[in-house]
Write a protein that holds these residues in place. Sequence first.
Motif, PDB file in Angstrom:
ATOM      1  N   SER A 170     -15.165   1.542  -6.289  1.00 49.98           N
ATOM      2  CA  SER A 170     -13.974   2.151  -6.879  1.00 49.98           C
ATOM      3  C   SER A 170     -14.330   3.028  -8.066  1.00 49.98           C
ATOM      4  CB  SER A 170     -12.997   1.053  -7.321  1.00 49.98           C
ATOM      5  OG  SER A 170     -12.480   0.371  -6.211  1.00 49.98           O
ATOM      6  N   VAL A 171     -15.257   2.542  -8.905  1.00 49.55           N
ATOM      7  CA  VAL A 171     -15.672   3.337 -10.062  1.00 49.55           C
ATOM      8  C   VAL A 171     -16.275   4.654  -9.608  1.00 49.55           C
ATOM      9  CG1 VAL A 171     -17.245   3.444 -12.017  1.00 49.55           C
ATOM     10  CG2 VAL A 171     -16.015   1.334 -11.557  1.00 49.55           C
ATOM     11  N   SER A 172     -17.135   4.593  -8.601  1.00 48.89           N
ATOM     12  CA  SER A 172     -17.810   5.823  -8.145  1.00 48.89           C
ATOM     13  C   SER A 172     -16.832   6.785  -7.501  1.00 48.89           C
ATOM     14  CB  SER A 172     -18.922   5.475  -7.152  1.00 48.89           C
ATOM     15  OG  SER A 172     -18.385   4.868  -5.983  1.00 48.89           O
ATOM     16  N   PRO A 332      -7.444   5.138 -16.293  1.00 55.67           N
ATOM     17  CA  PRO A 332      -6.160   5.603 -16.862  1.00 55.67           C
ATOM     18  C   PRO A 332      -5.313   6.471 -15.936  1.00 55.67           C
ATOM     19  CG  PRO A 332      -7.989   6.027 -18.372  1.00 55.67           C
ATOM     20  CD  PRO A 332      -8.577   5.435 -17.143  1.00 55.67           C
ATOM     21  N   PRO A 333      -5.845   7.554 -15.322  1.00 57.13           N
ATOM     22  CA  PRO A 333      -4.964   8.379 -14.486  1.00 57.13           C
ATOM     23  C   PRO A 333      -4.471   7.623 -13.259  1.00 57.13           C
ATOM     24  CG  PRO A 333      -7.040   9.514 -14.972  1.00 57.13           C
ATOM     25  CD  PRO A 333      -7.210   8.085 -15.349  1.00 57.13           C
ATOM     26  N   HIS A 334      -5.336   6.794 -12.692  1.00 56.51           N
ATOM     27  CA  HIS A 334      -4.968   6.069 -11.490  1.00 56.51           C
ATOM     28  C   HIS A 334      -4.076   4.881 -11.812  1.00 56.51           C
ATOM     29  CE1 HIS A 334      -7.804   8.669  -9.488  1.00 56.51           C
ATOM     30  NE2 HIS A 334      -8.650   8.395 -10.459  1.00 56.51           N
ATOM     31  N   ARG A 340       3.610   3.839 -10.705  1.00 57.79           N
ATOM     32  CA  ARG A 340       4.662   4.472  -9.915  1.00 57.79           C
ATOM     33  C   ARG A 340       4.795   3.798  -8.549  1.00 57.79           C
ATOM     34  NH1 ARG A 340       4.236   6.367 -14.282  1.00 57.79           N
ATOM     35  NH2 ARG A 340       5.453   4.452 -14.514  1.00 57.79           N
ATOM     36  N   SER A 341       3.676   3.380  -7.960  1.00 55.18           N
ATOM     37  CA  SER A 341       3.727   2.703  -6.667  1.00 55.18           C
ATOM     38  C   SER A 341       4.423   1.350  -6.790  1.00 55.18           C
ATOM     39  CB  SER A 341       2.310   2.513  -6.118  1.00 55.18           C
ATOM     40  OG  SER A 341       2.320   1.817  -4.876  1.00 55.18           O
ATOM     41  N   ARG A 355      -4.838  -2.298  -4.216  1.00 57.69           N
ATOM     42  CA  ARG A 355      -5.815  -2.163  -3.123  1.00 57.69           C
ATOM     43  C   ARG A 355      -5.613  -0.865  -2.358  1.00 57.69           C
ATOM     44  NH1 ARG A 355      -7.331  -7.289   0.532  1.00 57.69           N
ATOM     45  NH2 ARG A 355      -8.432  -5.587   1.544  1.00 57.69           N
ATOM     46  N   HIS A 356      -4.357  -0.459  -2.183  1.00 55.36           N
ATOM     47  CA  HIS A 356      -4.080   0.781  -1.463  1.00 55.36           C
ATOM     48  C   HIS A 356      -4.612   1.996  -2.213  1.00 55.36           C
ATOM     49  CE1 HIS A 356      -2.115   3.915   0.774  1.00 55.36           C
ATOM     50  NE2 HIS A 356      -1.305   4.218  -0.229  1.00 55.36           N
ATOM     51  N   LEU A 357      -4.415   2.020  -3.525  1.00 53.10           N
ATOM     52  CA  LEU A 357      -4.779   3.203  -4.307  1.00 53.10           C
ATOM     53  C   LEU A 357      -6.207   3.170  -4.844  1.00 53.10           C
ATOM     54  CD1 LEU A 357      -1.427   3.621  -6.257  1.00 53.10           C
ATOM     55  CD2 LEU A 357      -2.295   5.116  -4.458  1.00 53.10           C
TER      56      LEU A 357
END
Length: 462
Positions: A170-172, A332-334, A340-341, A355-357
């Motif tokens: 996820s980080v990458s 932060p952006p995610h 919002r989700s 998990r989806h995002l």
Amino acid sequence: MSISASVVQFLDKQALNYLLTDPLSGPNWHDQRLMNHSAARATLLENDEEKLLAIYPADALLDLEAVNRLLGLDTRAMSPATLRGLFEKHKLSSVPALPGLAGMTTVIEQSLFDRSHLYLDAGSRDQLLELPADAFASMAKEAIVGDIAVPLINLEMPQDESDESIILKSVSQFTEQRIKDRLEETLELPPLPETAQRIIKLRVDPNADISDLANIVETDPSLAAQVVSWAASPYYSAPGKIKSIHDAIVRVLGFDMVLNLALGLALGKTLSLPKDGPFGVTPYWRQSVYMAAAMEGLVTAIPRESRPGFGMAYLSGLLFNFGYLVMAEVFPPHFTKICRSQEANPHADYTLSERHLLGMTRDQIASWLMQVWNMPEEVVFALRQQHNPLCQGEHAAYAKLLFVARRLLAQRGLGCGPKRDIPAQVYEDLQLDPAKAEATINNILESSAELENIASQMAPAA
């Protein structure tokens, strides 16, 4: 609440052949009933110019980004205040999944059209609407149809990789940071606070006493003030005035509780509270205070010979949502997209939006960080498995207690997540009487004023 007259009027105007399910009795929660029937549910969306209706299966996650791509708009879920006004005006308890309702632009998940008949949310907590497929298609002839939902079962499937490899991936994928040999270096999170380090060392010291603990807490003036104010709260009905940490330990809270309270508070101050967050969700420290109180009460409701450790249960409750702070710090952006989700999917646990995002959850990253910080194994396991009522192992009781506490509080509108039943097997595994668990939470809520005061002292001044 029976079906609204405005909904009946809308259906009659459509001249549809429809049925209503028998009225529901008992505590079966509305979101759970929709999922059990794989019914169509709806979310009201809005932007600066218009209101829109999204219809999708109740056992799926609404993909807000997919909706916005399909419509070419930037929408978000309607605010709770606006929703409440609409519900009061039209005598609704939920959003009816009726295409074209109130003349709104409607977007529908395409898989709903593959069914021979459908159950729909009728805007009532007691009844569902049943329609043949052609009747639903007739209502939806003006709607926009697309792939806007992800089945929850796809997001609930076990992940084969280790948590660390999942977090690294996820980080990458979502940051520009260089992946280093060690994940803790990549994330660049703050080290374990010195106060917390000293408390952890004290925990494993067989010769530790009250003076040792008091000396550690007193080195951090703000922490000391919070512990004293906690002990002085009417919630604990302490006789006389609490004058010192030593006083708080000896007369009110006890060594074990102050040890874990101080540790939880020290960790909570490590990361700042995010400025963004899903609307309508209980603030971080308020959740933590209620969860800690719930864990405290539930442990004492279990027969003495079967109780898990009080201190570890209490600390797990205080830190149960620590991953929320970590995720906001790292992505932060995610994190904003996740918020919002969650707003658009109040029927689904927050872990599914994450998990989806992101491909990972706050529970995974919090558990991993607790391991890096050498926190007790009981807490590491509890945070990681708190959504898994089937978990097994030496420390499973702590995770299952978090599961029970979260659901009982959510049923009463506190915390985060939808209102759902608690499987009987979880109570059996814990040897916890469901009636006693319910009574415990009700007793805690009777002291809500005191708990709210404690929570307000935890939160930083604006």
